[in-house]
Design a protein around this motif. Structure first.
Motif, mmCIF file in Angstrom:
data_model
loop_
_atom_site.group_PDB
_atom_site.id
_atom_site.type_symbol
_atom_site.label_atom_id
_atom_site.label_comp_id
_atom_site.label_asym_id
_atom_site.label_seq_id
_atom_site.Cartn_x
_atom_site.Cartn_y
_atom_site.Cartn_z
ATOM 1 N N MET A 664 -23.932 26.819 -22.968
ATOM 2 C CA MET A 664 -23.967 25.530 -22.921
ATOM 3 C C MET A 664 -22.746 24.665 -22.768
ATOM 4 S SD MET A 664 -27.119 24.961 -25.532
ATOM 5 C CE MET A 664 -25.937 25.855 -26.940
ATOM 6 N N ASP A 665 -21.620 25.166 -22.906
ATOM 7 C CA ASP A 665 -20.427 24.726 -22.799
ATOM 8 C C ASP A 665 -19.585 24.773 -21.516
ATOM 9 O OD1 ASP A 665 -19.257 23.185 -24.672
ATOM 10 O OD2 ASP A 665 -17.798 24.569 -25.397
ATOM 11 N N ALA A 666 -20.426 25.482 -20.686
ATOM 12 C CA ALA A 666 -19.922 25.806 -19.260
ATOM 13 C C ALA A 666 -20.591 24.847 -18.345
ATOM 14 C CB ALA A 666 -20.196 27.238 -18.876
ATOM 15 N N GLY A 667 -20.398 25.357 -16.719
ATOM 16 C CA GLY A 667 -20.717 24.739 -15.982
ATOM 17 C C GLY A 667 -20.541 25.303 -14.592
ATOM 18 N N LEU A 668 -20.676 24.731 -13.456
ATOM 19 C CA LEU A 668 -20.436 25.472 -12.321
ATOM 20 C C LEU A 668 -19.440 24.770 -11.653
ATOM 21 C CD1 LEU A 668 -24.303 25.385 -10.797
ATOM 22 C CD2 LEU A 668 -23.122 27.207 -12.075
ATOM 23 N N VAL A 669 -18.402 25.848 -11.095
ATOM 24 C CA VAL A 669 -17.234 25.380 -10.087
ATOM 25 C C VAL A 669 -17.802 25.416 -8.864
ATOM 26 C CG1 VAL A 669 -16.748 27.734 -10.402
ATOM 27 C CG2 VAL A 669 -14.993 25.839 -9.818
ATOM 28 N N LEU A 670 -17.181 24.384 -7.942
ATOM 29 C CA LEU A 670 -17.555 24.262 -6.573
ATOM 30 C C LEU A 670 -16.301 24.418 -5.937
ATOM 31 C CD1 LEU A 670 -19.481 20.994 -6.930
ATOM 32 C CD2 LEU A 670 -20.281 23.201 -7.160
ATOM 33 N N VAL A 671 -16.580 25.572 -4.758
ATOM 34 C CA VAL A 671 -15.349 25.877 -4.049
ATOM 35 C C VAL A 671 -15.811 25.802 -2.612
ATOM 36 C CG1 VAL A 671 -14.657 27.380 -5.622
ATOM 37 C CG2 VAL A 671 -16.129 28.365 -3.764
ATOM 38 N N GLN A 672 -14.875 25.606 -1.485
ATOM 39 C CA GLN A 672 -14.898 25.656 -0.176
ATOM 40 C C GLN A 672 -14.062 26.520 0.494
ATOM 41 O OE1 GLN A 672 -15.299 21.654 1.127
ATOM 42 N NE2 GLN A 672 -17.411 21.653 1.474
ATOM 43 N N PRO A 673 -14.597 27.341 1.654
ATOM 44 C CA PRO A 673 -13.467 28.368 2.120
ATOM 45 C C PRO A 673 -12.533 27.478 3.078
ATOM 46 C CG PRO A 673 -15.591 28.424 3.200
ATOM 47 C CD PRO A 673 -15.643 27.533 1.977
ATOM 48 N N GLY A 676 -10.796 29.048 8.858
ATOM 49 C CA GLY A 676 -10.100 30.293 9.515
ATOM 50 C C GLY A 676 -9.318 31.347 8.443
ATOM 51 N N THR A 677 -10.028 31.245 6.996
ATOM 52 C CA THR A 677 -9.234 32.090 6.001
ATOM 53 C C THR A 677 -10.419 32.434 5.025
ATOM 54 O OG1 THR A 677 -8.728 30.281 4.366
ATOM 55 C CG2 THR A 677 -7.100 30.752 6.067
ATOM 56 N N SER A 678 -10.140 33.327 4.413
ATOM 57 C CA SER A 678 -11.329 33.866 3.324
ATOM 58 C C SER A 678 -10.727 33.180 1.971
ATOM 59 C CB SER A 678 -11.087 35.245 3.141
ATOM 60 O OG SER A 678 -9.957 35.837 2.673
ATOM 61 N N VAL A 679 -9.790 32.274 1.920
ATOM 62 C CA VAL A 679 -9.571 31.561 0.597
ATOM 63 C C VAL A 679 -10.279 30.660 0.083
ATOM 64 C CG1 VAL A 679 -7.524 30.334 -0.642
ATOM 65 C CG2 VAL A 679 -7.120 32.256 1.164
ATOM 66 N N HIS A 680 -10.955 30.708 -0.759
ATOM 67 C CA HIS A 680 -11.918 29.706 -1.503
ATOM 68 C C HIS A 680 -11.322 28.557 -2.555
ATOM 69 C CE1 HIS A 680 -14.772 32.535 0.118
ATOM 70 N NE2 HIS A 680 -15.596 31.879 -0.002
ATOM 71 N N VAL A 681 -10.979 27.521 -1.969
ATOM 72 C CA VAL A 681 -10.345 26.405 -2.864
ATOM 73 C C VAL A 681 -11.017 25.569 -3.595
ATOM 74 C CG1 VAL A 681 -8.723 24.391 -2.530
ATOM 75 C CG2 VAL A 681 -8.807 26.287 -0.782
ATOM 76 N N LEU A 682 -10.820 25.204 -4.927
ATOM 77 C CA LEU A 682 -11.557 24.613 -5.940
ATOM 78 C C LEU A 682 -11.644 23.282 -5.220
ATOM 79 C CD1 LEU A 682 -12.321 24.173 -8.931
ATOM 80 C CD2 LEU A 682 -10.192 23.748 -9.329
ATOM 81 N N GLN A 683 -13.077 22.678 -5.456
ATOM 82 C CA GLN A 683 -13.082 21.296 -4.928
ATOM 83 C C GLN A 683 -13.859 20.412 -6.025
ATOM 84 O OE1 GLN A 683 -12.428 20.123 -2.125
ATOM 85 N NE2 GLN A 683 -11.744 21.659 -0.786
ATOM 86 N N GLY A 684 -14.137 21.106 -7.054
ATOM 87 C CA GLY A 684 -14.980 20.196 -8.364
ATOM 88 C C GLY A 684 -15.599 21.025 -9.201
ATOM 89 N N TYR A 685 -16.071 20.440 -10.312
ATOM 90 C CA TYR A 685 -16.850 21.056 -11.415
ATOM 91 C C TYR A 685 -17.818 20.194 -11.903
ATOM 92 C CZ TYR A 685 -17.119 23.460 -15.905
ATOM 93 O OH TYR A 685 -17.363 24.352 -17.162
ATOM 94 N N VAL A 765 -8.675 28.395 -13.343
ATOM 95 C CA VAL A 765 -7.380 29.096 -13.107
ATOM 96 C C VAL A 765 -7.310 29.527 -11.364
ATOM 97 C CG1 VAL A 765 -6.346 31.340 -13.666
ATOM 98 C CG2 VAL A 765 -7.517 29.973 -15.387
ATOM 99 N N VAL A 766 -6.275 29.373 -10.964
ATOM 100 C CA VAL A 766 -6.165 29.423 -9.647
ATOM 101 C C VAL A 766 -4.891 30.454 -9.179
ATOM 102 C CG1 VAL A 766 -6.745 26.810 -8.871
ATOM 103 C CG2 VAL A 766 -4.534 27.496 -9.516
ATOM 104 N N GLU A 767 -5.099 30.812 -7.856
ATOM 105 C CA GLU A 767 -4.131 32.119 -7.429
ATOM 106 C C GLU A 767 -2.659 31.513 -7.225
ATOM 107 O OE1 GLU A 767 -4.784 35.815 -5.166
ATOM 108 O OE2 GLU A 767 -4.727 34.135 -3.678
ATOM 109 N N GLU A 768 -1.727 32.117 -7.539
ATOM 110 C CA GLU A 768 -0.413 31.583 -7.445
ATOM 111 C C GLU A 768 -0.136 31.799 -5.860
ATOM 112 O OE1 GLU A 768 4.050 32.537 -8.942
ATOM 113 O OE2 GLU A 768 2.412 34.206 -9.265
#
Length: 790
Positions: A664-673, A676-685, A765-768
């Motif tokens: 109940m303390d969590a949520g969903l994290v929204l990502v978009q690729p 042209g890459t397979s990198v999923h970037v954080l867009q919202g929560y 947490v994001v990738e370096e």
């Protein structure tokens, strides 16, 4: 989550009110029904905040964290709105807003003193029923009956030589013993039975265990632990609440009433417990109830906790007649967020509590000082050695108590008979207590009377006839009498240690302050028998402070409390020496004090930033260790296509998964690729509460307006097309587009500081290098990780 939960209108943080013209929500309000739902659940002030990147917040779920940063912004919106409006009405509202905090703490202090007066008078009377009753008024305690002191009216006559109005139940020792035990057992059953009325089940899981799969029906709520809201001192739970967590129902009026009623009979049993801890809980309940009278505090979790921190001070103020010590106690021992304005309001709250209590005069003495002493002799430098010895003894006592009580709670209370029948445990503890304490005249009385008897100065004519002074006089002329008296003091000290270990944690309202003071005073008086240069009462006084310091690890606040308790300003230096030594020794034996260990036993999520930093500094740890397992990340991650819309069924499935595992303390994290890459970037929560509001089909929820197969817009600009707005559910106003992030290779210290100092609910947490999302850490996950480092 039941819709009839009484806490939905109180403990959870509500949204604030004022006008807004956010066009993103205007498209959501495409029907009268939808407009009604939006206006009832999302206030206009929150709608205005939806134009920013932080998103809106709905009422928090049970046992979750408040969002300190969001509540800070919310309070700023409220303040700016009120100040921006013109006219006399808003001038008055603005003036009331500025002074509401001061008005609230005055009311809290006054009401707390009134409750404390009732509890004090009733406890003193009920406690003496174990020995006898007052013939001229059964509702008077023994001291008031004998000395003709009446609460509210002050002292009517001087102390008499004999008590003619207090009738003992029996002159026979064994008959008195049996009656004493019987009354104590009855009081214990009454107190514990009343405490059972506050049993509540929290729909939560233990920290760090929410990632385990749950094969149960995902639509059924997770089964949480049970707790008795009125049991114990309440201080561990209050520390948890003030750190930003929500414990529903814990500060209700029902808990306040049961806590006060239960404390009367629990203390009257003679068990090794006190009402000082419960008074802190009671004062916080009063603060919560009063805070809900003011929109400024009712609708903002951060502001409400400022008020609760101030309310805590009044609890100890009325418990000991120590207004300054109460303020310092709230700052040092309980509060995790204590800015300067809270200090001022705590000072005012504590002041009014002390003033009103002095006017009500529950003791009949007309004074706030509970254990007034006047030794009239000063100490010399050679006595510093004795004070150090007292400090060492206090530290050893406190360290042993904390370790033994923790192990006792884990072992003895794990048995089914004890765990499932708390009243029976209380019965056993009361029986053991009365059988061990009644034979010793020093421990037969209630805890506060024991301290008062041990602090006496036998050179004073008023104290010459007391049991302690007569036996010390006999000990000076007889070796056998001396050893008998020393035996009683030794027996009392050891009895208090053992009984306090097994008592603390029972399911009755109880505190540990008075028992620790009792044990310290007994040991100090014992040590003072071998030092004839100054009064043994001085060592009893310093020993009491040392033993309490060892148990609780209080320092500055305890020193001030002891000064206010006794009125002995001259002995501040001995207190400082003994308290510091006791803390150092106790820390060497057990790194945590009694309240910290109680939190561990109770399993409440709590993050102490300073203590957590010390833990993670011992070895090199990286944030990547906090990342949830892959299954968890798959369940809470939503990959949003370029259209910025996802199926409602997908979000509902992920919401059910959160509910099934108690997240109940969590949520969903929204990502978009990235294209042209397979990198999923954080867009919202989007947090679970807002998501549940958007998807629920209940009549009072937003999801009831839209079809079950409707698409949900979670990212992008507001909907411009009116027809699309009626067909697509738009949850973009609820999405936090700028969640705080941290590199996966960062030290864990970064995460500890961000959660502890900023009051975060979650951290992405994001990738370096690439910035791709790696994981999401919620506060309770960090707490569970830290517990594993112990």
């Amino acid at each position: 989550m039941p819709s009839d939960d009484v806490e939905s209108a109180t403990e959870r943080t509500h949204l604030i009110y004022h006008a807004a013209n956010d066009r993103r929500l205007s498209h959501l309000q495409h029907e009268d029904e939808a407009q009604s739902i939006i206006s009832s659940a999302v206030t206009k002030d929150e709608q205005q905040m939806a134009g920013s990147t932080v998103g809106e917040r709905l009422p928090y779920n049970d046992y979750t964290t408040i969002d300190w940063l969001h509540d800070l912004v919310k309070d700023s919106y409220r303040s700016r709105y009120i100040k921006s409006r013109k006219g006399l009405r808003y001038e008055l509202i603005s003036l009331f807003e500025a002074s509401s905090g001061w008005i609230a703490v005055i009311i809290i202090g006054t009401l707390t003193a009134c409750v404390a007066f009732v509890v004090d008078v009733a406890e003193a009377t009920v406690s003496d029923w174990k020995l006898g009753y007052c013939t001229r008024n059964p509702l008077l305690n023994r001291e008031a009956c004998c000395d003709d002191k009446t609460p509210l009216l002050g002292i009517q006559s001087e102390i008499g030589d004999q008590c003619k109005h207090f009738q003992l139940w029996s002159e026979n020792y064994w008959a008195s013993f049996a009656i004493y035990v019987a009354w104590a057992l009855l009081f214990g059953i009454i107190s514990s039975s009343a405490t059972m009325l506050t049993k509540s089940s929290l729909p939560a899981v233990a920290p760090g265990k929410a990632d385990k799969s749950n094969d149960a029906d995902p639509k059924s709520p997770p089964v949480g632990k049970s707790m008795y809201m009125a049991a114990g001192s309440g201080i561990p739970e209050i520390k948890t609440i003030l750190s930003g967590f929500v414990i529903p129902n814990f500060l209700d009026l029902k808990v306040l009433v049961v806590k006060g009623f239960g404390a009367i009979f629990a203390v009257a049993t003679g068990m090794c417990l006190g009402k000082e801890g419960p008074f802190v809980h009671i004062s916080t309940c009063v603060g919560y109830i009063v805070g809900n009278w003011f929109p400024k505090y009712r609708e903002n979790g951060r502001k409400l906790r400022e008020l609760l921190s101030a309310a805590c001070a009044s609890g100890l103020s009325v418990a000991f007649g120590a207004p300054i010590g109460g303020v310092l106690f709230s700052y040092e021992e309980i509060s995790t967020y204590f800015p300067r304005k809270v200090l001022w309001r705590a000072f005012l709250c504590s002041l009014f509590a002390a003033m009103v209590l002095k006017a009500l005069n529950p003791t009949g003495t007309g004074k706030l000082v509970l254990f007034e002493t006047n030794y009239g002799t000063s100490y010399s430098p050679i006595h510093y050695v004795v004070f150090v010895v007292l400090g060492i003894a206090g530290g050893v006592f406190g360290g042993i108590f904390c370790k033994a009580n923790f192990k006792w709670s884990k072992w003895f209370r794990s048995y089914g008979l004890i765990k499932n029948h708390p009243v029976f445990e209380v019965f056993l503890v009361v029986l053991a207590t009365t059988l061990l304490q009644f034979p010793n005249p020093l421990t037969r009385e209630p805890g506060d009377i024991i301290i008062k008897n041990l602090l006496v100065d036998c050179r004073s004519p008023k104290s010459a006839d007391s049991w302690v002074c007569t036996h010390e006089a006999a000990a000076a002329s007889s070796t056998s009498a001396r050893w008998a008296y020393v035996g009683w003091l030794t027996y009392g000290t050891l009895t208090k240690l053992v009984l306090t270990i097994i008592t603390f944690g029972c399911k009755v309202p109880s505190g540990v302050i008075i028992p620790a003071l009792d044990a310290g005073a007994l040991f100090g008086r014992l040590l003072g028998q071998s030092i004839g240069t100054i009064s043994p009462g001085i060592f009893a006084m310093v020993g009491a402070a040392a033993f309490l310091a060892g148990v609780s690890r209080m320092t500055i606040s305890l020193c001030v409390i002891m000064f206010e308790l006794t009125g002995e300003l001259e002995y501040i230096v001995p207190h400082m020496i003994a308290i510091l030594v006791a803390k150092w020794v106790a820390d060497a034996i057990s790194s945590e004090g009694v309240y910290d260990l109680a939190q561990t036993v109770l399993g409440h999520p709590f993050l102490d930033a300073d203590h957590a930093t010390l833990l993670v500094r011992k070895e090199s740890r990286l944030v990547q260790e906090l990342i949830p397992p892959k299954q968890t990340m798959d369940e809470i991650t939503v990959t949003v296509p370029p259209s910025n819309k996802v199926p409602r069924a997908l979000l509902q499935k992920k919401l059910d998964q959160l509910h099934a595992r108690g997240l109940m303390d969590a949520g969903l994290v929204l990502v978009q690729p990235l294209p042209g890459t397979s990198v999923h970037v954080l867009q919202g929560y989007i947090a679970e509460g807002e998501l549940a509001f958007g998807l629920s089909s209940a009549p009072d929820a937003l999801g009831s307006v839209f079809a079950a197969d409707a698409e949900v817009r979670v990212l992008g600009s507001p909907l411009e097309d009116e027809r699309e707005a009626q067909a697509v559910m738009d949850l973009t106003p609820f999405v936090d587009r700028t969640p705080l992030t941290l590199c996966v290779a960062a030290p864990v210290e970064y995460a500890v500081e961000m959660f502890g100092r900023l009051g975060l609910r979650h951290l992405c947490v994001v990738e370096e290098g690439t910035g791709a999302l790696v994981g999401v850490v919620i506060k309770k996950r960090l707490v569970g990780f830290l517990e594993g480092l112990h």
